[in-house]
Design an enzyme around this catalytic site. Structure first.
Site, short mmCIF file in Angstrom:
data_model
loop_
_atom_site.label_atom_id
_atom_site.label_comp_id
_atom_site.label_asym_id
_atom_site.label_seq_id
_atom_site.Cartn_x
_atom_site.Cartn_y
_atom_site.Cartn_z
N ILE A 135 1.09 1.34 42.24
CA ILE A 135 2.23 0.98 41.40
C ILE A 135 2.94 -0.22 42.01
O ILE A 135 3.34 -0.19 43.18
CB ILE A 135 3.22 2.17 41.30
CG1 ILE A 135 2.51 3.43 40.80
CG2 ILE A 135 4.40 1.80 40.40
CD1 ILE A 135 3.31 4.70 41.00
N CYS A 136 3.13 -1.25 41.21
CA CYS A 136 3.87 -2.43 41.65
C CYS A 136 5.33 -2.23 41.25
O CYS A 136 5.73 -2.55 40.13
CB CYS A 136 3.28 -3.69 41.01
SG CYS A 136 4.11 -5.20 41.54
#
Length: 161
Positions: free
Chosen positions: A98-99
């Site tokens: 997840i960014c």
């Protein structure tokens, strides 16, 4: 987290254990809306069921988050990934990474698992299109050796989704 890195992971400090026990108790009394902690006997790894919010692209969809706590939590951010299959989202890679800046550069010890979940749900809810990040294939290929998302030098440039 791969099995090799899981076995080499250091035990939680006393501070981390106390903090996680407190967070777990608070979660059981008042879980964040749309999330359910899947009970295990491992305080260092939480599995959380996430339900897409009504009226969003992810409504009626359920995903699992895996939260691995480091030895020095909350001074150090937990590793948070989506277990397969990860949702199609411009900031979520197909390997579950997840960014999201609060998981890395913008982490604060004042944050909790609940606040992380709320941020992830907000990120999902604000998406206007279901698609992978443009560099998904290259990034996932570079992570094949079991690299943690915490080893990535993220570039946080898009705050629209």
């Amino acid at each position: 987290m791969t099995s090799s890195s899981a076995s080499s992971r250091k035990a939680l400090s006393k501070i981390a254990c106390n903090r996680l026990q407190k967070e777990l108790t608070e979660w059981q009394l008042s879980p964040p809306s749309g999330f359910k902690h899947k009970v295990t006997d491992n305080l260092q790894r939480w599995v959380i069921e996430a339900n897409g919010a009504a009226g969003t692209l992810y409504a009626n969809e359920t995903y699992q988050l895996q939260v691995d706590f480091p030895e020095h939590y909350p001074m150090e951010a937990p590793q948070v990934i989506f277990a397969p299959p990860a949702p199609l989202h411009p900031h979520i890679y197909s390997n579950g990474h997840i960014c999201l800046d609060i998981l890395y550069d913008s982490w604060s010890p004042a944050m909790t698992v609940s606040s992380i979940c709320i941020s992830i749900l907000s990120m999902l809810s604000s998406a206007t299109v279901k698609q992978r990040p443009a560099d998904n294939d290259r990034y996932v290929k570079n992570c094949r050796s079991g690299r943690s998302p915490k080893e990535t030098r993220w570039w946080f440039h898009d705050d629209k989704v």
